[in-house]
Design an enzyme around this catalytic site. Structure first.
Site, PDB file in Angstrom:
ATOM      1  N   HIS A  47      70.334  53.310  24.391  1.00  0.00           N
ATOM      2  CA  HIS A  47      69.698  53.426  23.069  1.00  0.00           C
ATOM      3  C   HIS A  47      68.383  52.669  22.986  1.00  0.00           C
ATOM      4  O   HIS A  47      67.607  52.886  22.066  1.00  0.00           O
ATOM      5  CB  HIS A  47      70.665  52.904  21.987  1.00  0.00           C
ATOM      6  N   ASP A  55      60.624  49.916  20.567  1.00  0.00           N
ATOM      7  CA  ASP A  55      61.882  50.366  19.976  1.00  0.00           C
ATOM      8  C   ASP A  55      62.355  51.589  20.739  1.00  0.00           C
ATOM      9  O   ASP A  55      61.537  52.455  21.091  1.00  0.00           O
ATOM     10  CB  ASP A  55      61.633  50.742  18.495  1.00  0.00           C
TER      11      ASP A  55
HETATM   12  N1  LIG Z   1      68.466  46.162   4.993  1.00  0.00           N
HETATM   13  C1  LIG Z   1      69.169  47.205   5.430  1.00  0.00           C
HETATM   14  N2  LIG Z   1      70.196  47.665   4.692  1.00  0.00           N
HETATM   15  C2  LIG Z   1      70.944  48.695   5.125  1.00  0.00           C
HETATM   16  N3  LIG Z   1      70.755  49.332   6.279  1.00  0.00           N
HETATM   17  C3  LIG Z   1      69.762  48.914   7.042  1.00  0.00           C
HETATM   18  C4  LIG Z   1      68.914  47.853   6.685  1.00  0.00           C
HETATM   19  N4  LIG Z   1      68.016  47.672   7.673  1.00  0.00           N
HETATM   20  C5  LIG Z   1      68.288  48.580   8.610  1.00  0.00           C
HETATM   21  N5  LIG Z   1      69.344  49.324   8.248  1.00  0.00           N
HETATM   22  C6  LIG Z   1      69.958  50.450   8.989  1.00  0.00           C
HETATM   23  O1  LIG Z   1      70.164  50.054  10.342  1.00  0.00           O
HETATM   24  C7  LIG Z   1      69.831  51.115  11.222  1.00  0.00           C
HETATM   25  C8  LIG Z   1      68.795  50.601  12.203  1.00  0.00           C
HETATM   26  O2  LIG Z   1      68.565  51.551  13.203  1.00  0.00           O
HETATM   27  P1  LIG Z   1      67.284  51.503  14.100  1.00  0.00           P
HETATM   28  O3  LIG Z   1      67.227  52.734  14.914  1.00  0.00           O
HETATM   29  O4  LIG Z   1      66.100  51.323  13.237  1.00  0.00           O
HETATM   30  O5  LIG Z   1      67.424  50.181  14.958  1.00  0.00           O
HETATM   31  P2  LIG Z   1      68.528  49.383  15.873  1.00  0.00           P
HETATM   32  O6  LIG Z   1      67.686  48.421  16.627  1.00  0.00           O
HETATM   33  O7  LIG Z   1      69.580  48.802  15.030  1.00  0.00           O
HETATM   34  O8  LIG Z   1      69.180  50.481  16.809  1.00  0.00           O
HETATM   35  C9  LIG Z   1      69.214  50.747  18.229  1.00  0.00           C
HETATM   36  O9  LIG Z   1      69.799  52.061  18.325  1.00  0.00           O
HETATM   37  C10 LIG Z   1      69.097  53.071  17.623  1.00  0.00           C
HETATM   38  C11 LIG Z   1      69.874  54.369  17.782  1.00  0.00           C
HETATM   39  O10 LIG Z   1      69.829  54.830  19.090  1.00  0.00           O
HETATM   40  C12 LIG Z   1      67.673  53.203  18.139  1.00  0.00           C
HETATM   41  O11 LIG Z   1      66.959  54.067  17.288  1.00  0.00           O
HETATM   42  C13 LIG Z   1      66.969  51.846  18.189  1.00  0.00           C
HETATM   43  O12 LIG Z   1      65.725  51.970  18.826  1.00  0.00           O
HETATM   44  C14 LIG Z   1      67.841  50.830  18.903  1.00  0.00           C
HETATM   45  O13 LIG Z   1      67.222  49.556  18.930  1.00  0.00           O
HETATM   46  C15 LIG Z   1      69.278  52.258  10.382  1.00  0.00           C
HETATM   47  O14 LIG Z   1      70.251  53.257  10.278  1.00  0.00           O
HETATM   48  C16 LIG Z   1      68.995  51.613   9.007  1.00  0.00           C
HETATM   49  O15 LIG Z   1      69.245  52.446   7.920  1.00  0.00           O
END
Ligand SMILES: Nc1ncnc2c1ncn2[C@@H]1O[C@H](COP(=O)(O)OP(=O)(O)O[C@H]2O[C@H](CO)[C@@H](O)[C@H](O)[C@H]2O)[C@@H](O)[C@H]1O
Ligand SMILES: O=P(O)(O)OC[C@H](O)CO
Length: 471
Positions: free
Chosen positions: A170, A382
């Site tokens: 991921h 990311d």
């Molecule tokens: N304050 C808040 N309240 C509620 N929800 C919140 C929030 N802040 C963030 N989130 C939720 O957390 C999730 C974060 O996902 P991301 O893809 O942005 O990053 P993450 O690094 O966790 O995931 C890892 O896995 C994903 C999936 O493969 C990759 O996209 C990424 O690059 C990798 O680092 C999103 O679904 C978002 O809605």
């Protein structure tokens, strides 16, 4: 995965997709939220599958009973791999999050190379493999998720497992130049090459991995096909592909159109009347570029005084990995930065930066997405970044502007509709903020329609189908 395919899917990830908590003296277990759960749960249900992982809960929880209840409620089973406190510290916080996480995000300066952490990583991967080997039947497909479990393929093969094995990363895969600094690079590479299919988020990650494998493992040949590269030696062939993960577009879109979200978004609009809202939403993580984002916003206020009183940045940060020291100091840094910038530019009736350190529920999250005229998503690196896709899916009036880091995996797919920025370039990001603020309605709509169409087409269900069918 077609309905005709009767093979079971076994998903394995560090964390199980569950939340265990005690309420009024009773232990409760609920399905976790997040993209992976949404994507995999229907497939696991349809194919009587299983999800194996660390329950991440208090030892006092009556896990067996809760897990049995979960299977009845959710229609698929869970396999648990408990971890001791020491293993959490060395394998999870240590090797996974203080070595692999920074290295794979190009942040070599933050890496710790600690042999005890490495040994724990090897040991925990072996245990995950043992639990998995005991639970699977001959025809099952085993799909391992992410950087915490890169050695599992090798360990499963050592245990005599002949099942099709797949792996999806991921997070980004680093360049050869960075990867070769890892003292245990050969073990990681060989471990990954024991899977039948290895999937990455982007073409760039796939190319980095192929370059590392070809350079570091003598005698490996690469055949490039349209969808995958096949790495081959005398004994084995491993397929390597890129499969950009996505979101359940339909669910985000429908929920964002609903009454509850519309009301909450209207309420936010009223609070920020006569000004545009610039939104950041992230886990608290140094890869997400939050300090750089605040500095770019400060630069925009320096360069473009016409933005004063007209634009506010709302930064929502969800706590994450709170035991890792770098994450603790990042929190302090953000508190100070937001305070300093507000002290410098704030005026009666206008606070430049609103900063919230908590998780939002789905309705509130969507309301913020819907209400914000601009999303500022500027990770230093990311794998994909799902927030960027969620923002677009919730921008149901096609009004939002997405400013996106060129170093997010999502930029490969969303680069045409978004304003791409280099998060290290404060002047460039400040200019993009001004451009988004002044963008006329026609251009906003055209760009957002393009973004939404692409995410709708390449949704998370397609991601699962495409990956599993490639196996
Ligand atoms: N304050 C808040 N309240 C509620 N929800 C919140 C929030 N802040 C963030 N989130 C939720 O957390 C999730 C974060 O996902 P991301 O893809 O942005 O990053 P993450 O690094 O966790 O995931 C890892 O896995 C994903 C999936 O493969 C990759 O996209 C990424 O690059 C990798 O680092 C999103 O679904 C978002 O809605
Ligand atoms: O809390 P963690 O360490 O399981 O992180 C989960 C994130 O989605 C990163 O993969």
């Amino acid at each position: 995965m077609s309905n005709k395919d009767s093979r079971r899917l076994i998903a394995v990830s560090n964390r199980l997709p569950i939340v265990v908590k005690e309420e009024d003296g009773r232990w409760q277990l609920a399905a976790g939220a997040g993209g992976l759960v949404t994507a995999l749960s229907p497939v696991l249900k349809r194919h009587r599958g299983m999800w194996i992982g660390w329950p991440g809960c208090d030892e006092a929880a009556p896990l067996e009973e809760l897990v049995a209840r979960f299977a009845e409620q959710e229609g698929y089973r869970l396999g648990t791999v408990p971890l001791s406190q020491e293993e959490v510290e060395d394998y999870y916080e240590g090797f996974s999050n203080m070595t692999l996480w920074p290295l794979f995000h190009d942040l070599l300066g933050l890496c710790q190379f600690n042999a005890q952490h490495w040994r724990a990583y090897v040991e925990v991967n072996r245990r995950f493999a043992e639990v998995t080997a005991k639970k699977i039947a001959r025809e099952d497909l085993v799909w391992v998720q992410d950087y915490q479990l890169m050695l599992m393929g090798g360990r499963l093969r050592e245990l005599g497992v002949k099942n099709p094995l797949a792996f999806f990363l991921h997070i980004p895969f680093p360049s050869l130049d960075l990867f070769r600094r890892l003292p245990w690079k050969m073990e990681i590479l060989r471990g990954l090459l024991e899977f039948d299919l290895v999937g990455f988020q982007t073409l760039r990650d796939r190319r980095n991995f192929v370059a590392c494998a070809r350079e570091l493992i003598p005698g490996l040949r690469a055949e490039v096909h349209r969808r995958t590269t096949v790495l081959r030696d005398e004994e084995r062939a491993v397929r390597v592909g890129h499969f950009p993960i996505s979101i359940d577009f339909g669910e985000f879109n429908n929920q964002a159109r609903g009454r509850e979200v519309a009301d909450a978004a209207w309420y936010l609009h009223e609070k920020f009347a006569n000004r545009q809202l610039l939104l950041g939403v992230d886990r608290l993580d140094y890869t997400k570029g939050i300090p750089e984002r605040l500095l770019a916003f400060e630069r925009a206020l320096e360069l473009y005084p016409e933005l004063h009183g007209k634009l506010s940045l709302l930064q929502i940060v969800v706590p994450s990995r709170t035991q890792v020291p770098e994450y603790q100091s990042l929190k302090e840094q953000l508190d100070q930065l937001a305070g300093r910038i507000n002290g410098r530019f704030g005026e009666p009736g206008w606070i430049p930066i609103h900063y919230m350190f908590r998780s939002l529920d789905r309705v509130q999250l969507l309301a913020h997405y819907r209400a914000a005229e601009i999303a500022l998503i500027t990770p230093l690196r990311d794998g994909m970044n799902l927030v960027a896709k969620e923002y677009c899916a919730a921008s149901v009036d096609n009004n939002g502007v997405l400013i996106l880091s060129e170093f997010a995996g999502a930029a490969e797919e969303l680069g045409k509709g978004a304003l791409l920025v280099n998060p290290y370039d404060l002047d460039g990001t400040a200019e993009a903020i001004r451009r988004a603020y002044t963008m006329e309605q026609g251009e906003r709509q055209r760009r957002m329609r393009m973004l939404r169409a692409s995410i709708q087409r390449n949704n998370v269900h397609r991601w699962v189908d495409y990956f599993v069918n490639s196996l």
